[in-house]
Design a protein around this motif. Structure first.
Motif, PDB file in Angstrom:
ATOM      1  N   GLU A   1       0.831  -1.204   0.000  1.00 55.95           N
ATOM      2  CA  GLU A   1       0.000   0.000   0.000  1.00 55.95           C
ATOM      3  C   GLU A   1       0.866   1.255   0.000  1.00 55.95           C
ATOM      4  O   GLU A   1       0.569   2.223  -0.687  1.00 55.95           O
ATOM      5  CB  GLU A   1      -0.938  -0.011   1.207  1.00 55.95           C
ATOM      6  CG  GLU A   1      -2.084  -1.015   1.054  1.00 55.95           C
ATOM      7  CD  GLU A   1      -2.933  -1.095   2.303  1.00 55.95           C
ATOM      8  OE1 GLU A   1      -2.587  -0.420   3.292  1.00 55.95           O
ATOM      9  OE2 GLU A   1      -3.931  -1.838   2.276  1.00 55.95           O
ATOM     10  N   ARG A   2       1.957   1.228   0.760  1.00 55.08           N
ATOM     11  CA  ARG A   2       2.867   2.372   0.777  1.00 55.08           C
ATOM     12  C   ARG A   2       3.499   2.581  -0.594  1.00 55.08           C
ATOM     13  O   ARG A   2       3.660   3.713  -1.063  1.00 55.08           O
ATOM     14  CB  ARG A   2       3.966   2.154   1.821  1.00 55.08           C
ATOM     15  CG  ARG A   2       3.494   2.357   3.256  1.00 55.08           C
ATOM     16  CD  ARG A   2       4.607   2.062   4.216  1.00 55.08           C
ATOM     17  NE  ARG A   2       4.172   2.183   5.584  1.00 55.08           N
ATOM     18  CZ  ARG A   2       4.844   1.699   6.638  1.00 55.08           C
ATOM     19  NH1 ARG A   2       5.979   1.048   6.426  1.00 55.08           N
ATOM     20  NH2 ARG A   2       4.385   1.854   7.865  1.00 55.08           N
ATOM     21  N   LEU A   3       3.874   1.488  -1.234  1.00 52.49           N
ATOM     22  CA  LEU A   3       4.465   1.563  -2.562  1.00 52.49           C
ATOM     23  C   LEU A   3       3.466   2.138  -3.554  1.00 52.49           C
ATOM     24  O   LEU A   3       3.784   3.017  -4.350  1.00 52.49           O
ATOM     25  CB  LEU A   3       4.912   0.167  -3.004  1.00 52.49           C
ATOM     26  CG  LEU A   3       5.609   0.063  -4.365  1.00 52.49           C
ATOM     27  CD1 LEU A   3       6.873   0.932  -4.384  1.00 52.49           C
ATOM     28  CD2 LEU A   3       5.967  -1.379  -4.669  1.00 52.49           C
ATOM     29  N   TYR A   4       2.236   1.653  -3.513  1.00 46.03           N
ATOM     30  CA  TYR A   4       1.205   2.146  -4.407  1.00 46.03           C
ATOM     31  C   TYR A   4       0.964   3.633  -4.213  1.00 46.03           C
ATOM     32  O   TYR A   4       0.679   4.364  -5.154  1.00 46.03           O
ATOM     33  CB  TYR A   4      -0.109   1.384  -4.172  1.00 46.03           C
ATOM     34  CG  TYR A   4      -0.136  -0.003  -4.774  1.00 46.03           C
ATOM     35  CD1 TYR A   4       0.763  -0.394  -5.753  1.00 46.03           C
ATOM     36  CD2 TYR A   4      -1.089  -0.933  -4.362  1.00 46.03           C
ATOM     37  CE1 TYR A   4       0.733  -1.654  -6.305  1.00 46.03           C
ATOM     38  CE2 TYR A   4      -1.134  -2.210  -4.914  1.00 46.03           C
ATOM     39  CZ  TYR A   4      -0.220  -2.556  -5.887  1.00 46.03           C
ATOM     40  OH  TYR A   4      -0.266  -3.810  -6.433  1.00 46.03           O
ATOM     41  N   ASN A   5       1.105   4.104  -2.970  1.00 44.99           N
ATOM     42  CA  ASN A   5       0.843   5.518  -2.679  1.00 44.99           C
ATOM     43  C   ASN A   5       1.834   6.464  -3.343  1.00 44.99           C
ATOM     44  O   ASN A   5       1.540   7.654  -3.508  1.00 44.99           O
ATOM     45  CB  ASN A   5       0.845   5.753  -1.162  1.00 44.99           C
ATOM     46  CG  ASN A   5      -0.404   5.205  -0.500  1.00 44.99           C
ATOM     47  OD1 ASN A   5      -1.437   5.053  -1.153  1.00 44.99           O
ATOM     48  ND2 ASN A   5      -0.323   4.895   0.790  1.00 44.99           N
ATOM     49  N   ILE A   6       3.018   5.978  -3.715  1.00 43.45           N
ATOM     50  CA  ILE A   6       4.003   6.862  -4.342  1.00 43.45           C
ATOM     51  C   ILE A   6       3.993   6.743  -5.872  1.00 43.45           C
ATOM     52  O   ILE A   6       4.743   7.421  -6.548  1.00 43.45           O
ATOM     53  CB  ILE A   6       5.431   6.589  -3.815  1.00 43.45           C
ATOM     54  CG1 ILE A   6       5.898   5.188  -4.201  1.00 43.45           C
ATOM     55  CG2 ILE A   6       5.498   6.799  -2.316  1.00 43.45           C
ATOM     56  CD1 ILE A   6       7.357   4.921  -3.848  1.00 43.45           C
ATOM     57  N   LEU A   7       3.134   5.897  -6.407  1.00 40.07           N
ATOM     58  CA  LEU A   7       3.037   5.754  -7.858  1.00 40.07           C
ATOM     59  C   LEU A   7       2.240   6.906  -8.465  1.00 40.07           C
ATOM     60  O   LEU A   7       1.393   7.499  -7.792  1.00 40.07           O
ATOM     61  CB  LEU A   7       2.346   4.428  -8.205  1.00 40.07           C
ATOM     62  CG  LEU A   7       3.112   3.150  -7.872  1.00 40.07           C
ATOM     63  CD1 LEU A   7       2.213   1.935  -8.095  1.00 40.07           C
ATOM     64  CD2 LEU A   7       4.379   3.040  -8.703  1.00 40.07           C
ATOM     65  N   PRO A   8       2.503   7.244  -9.723  1.00 34.84           N
ATOM     66  CA  PRO A   8       1.704   8.287 -10.395  1.00 34.84           C
ATOM     67  C   PRO A   8       0.231   7.914 -10.386  1.00 34.84           C
ATOM     68  O   PRO A   8      -0.127   6.744 -10.552  1.00 34.84           O
ATOM     69  CB  PRO A   8       2.260   8.281 -11.829  1.00 34.84           C
ATOM     70  CG  PRO A   8       3.624   7.697 -11.717  1.00 34.84           C
ATOM     71  CD  PRO A   8       3.551   6.695 -10.612  1.00 34.84           C
ATOM     72  N   ARG A   9      -0.629   8.888 -10.216  1.00 37.27           N
ATOM     73  CA  ARG A   9      -2.061   8.622 -10.159  1.00 37.27           C
ATOM     74  C   ARG A   9      -2.633   8.418 -11.551  1.00 37.27           C
ATOM     75  O   ARG A   9      -2.324   9.160 -12.478  1.00 37.27           O
ATOM     76  CB  ARG A   9      -2.800   9.782  -9.470  1.00 37.27           C
ATOM     77  CG  ARG A   9      -2.463   9.925  -7.984  1.00 37.27           C
ATOM     78  CD  ARG A   9      -3.306  11.006  -7.353  1.00 37.27           C
ATOM     79  NE  ARG A   9      -4.716  10.671  -7.392  1.00 37.27           N
ATOM     80  CZ  ARG A   9      -5.310   9.861  -6.526  1.00 37.27           C
ATOM     81  NH1 ARG A   9      -4.610   9.301  -5.563  1.00 37.27           N
ATOM     82  NH2 ARG A   9      -6.599   9.615  -6.616  1.00 37.27           N
TER      83      ARG A   9
END
Length: 228
Positions: A6-14
């Protein structure tokens, strides 16, 4: 592991599309091609590994032409080793980087025998240990041969994911993780093939065929290519 992801996904481009729009894209691609498969010819996990490794900087059509006679003689690692590097090289000399690829085919065949008991490993960490096998090849094998919901990002998938806005990313790993994040569970198994084939035949690199695209109204690419 879940928190980490989830933390990794949070830093991905939206994504530039919402989940309903992305689901609709897959729905349309699924409707057009309910059972997508790789266009590489193979008969078992071993021949798939070899074919995908050979496909780097080469077309699937070219690889199929080169491997037709090769796989008739050697469809397992032991038989490939018995053929030898020179014979393998002669069979694949019509495709790019054939000398280095012939070396890798022999090396990966030996490793499959020595390290994995003659069986192609089913997880990414072991697959990428094989010479000539990177993350993309491993993901293709896991998805196609072993039914795992992976996303093998090549130039076509990278282009479509960014152009449409469904899963933007500055590199293939970002696009892979973003696609896994936004793809509905029911489409995960076929997603890699749908997006790849769409990029190969419709959302082509230089002049996308927007006028013949089933998802043009959802895609964020501008300006749209007019009907010729």
């Amino acid at each position: 592991m879940r928190v980490k992801k989830e933390r990794l996904y949070n830093i991905l481009p939206r994504p530039k599309l919402n989940r309903a729009q992305i689901a609709e894209i897959y729905q349309r691609l699924h409707r057009d091609n309910p059972n997508p498969r790789t266009e590489l010819n193979y008969s078992n996990p071993y021949t798939l590994v070899v074919a995908v490794a050979l496909s780097a900087q080469a077309t699937d059509v070219g690889v199929n032409r080169a491997t037709r006679a090769l796989f008739e003689k050697a469809d397992n690692p032991q038989a490939m080793l018995e053929l030898g590097e020179d014979v393998v090289r002669d069979h694949i000399k019509t495709i790019g980087l054939y000398r280095n690829k012939a070396k890798n085919v022999i090396k990966l065949s030996r490793m499959i025998l020595d390290a994995f008991g003659g069986e192609v490993p089913q997880n990414r960490d072991d697959l990428i240990k094989l010479p000539g096998v990177g993350r993309k090849t491993a993901n293709v094998v896991m998805n196609e041969a072993f039914g795992q919901p992976t996303m093998a990002v090549d130039t076509h998938i990278f282009r479509v994911a960014n152009r449409t806005g469904m899963a933007p990313g500055k590199d293939v790993v970002e696009v892979e993780l973003n696609l896994l994040r936004v793809t509905p569970d029911e489409f995960l198994m076929g997603a890699h093939h749908w997006v790849l084939l769409h990029g190969r035949y419709t959302c082509v690199a230089r002049t996308p065929k927007c006028y013949d695209c089933k998802i043009a109204d959802l895609c964020q690419f501008r300006p749209k290519t007019p009907d010729p």
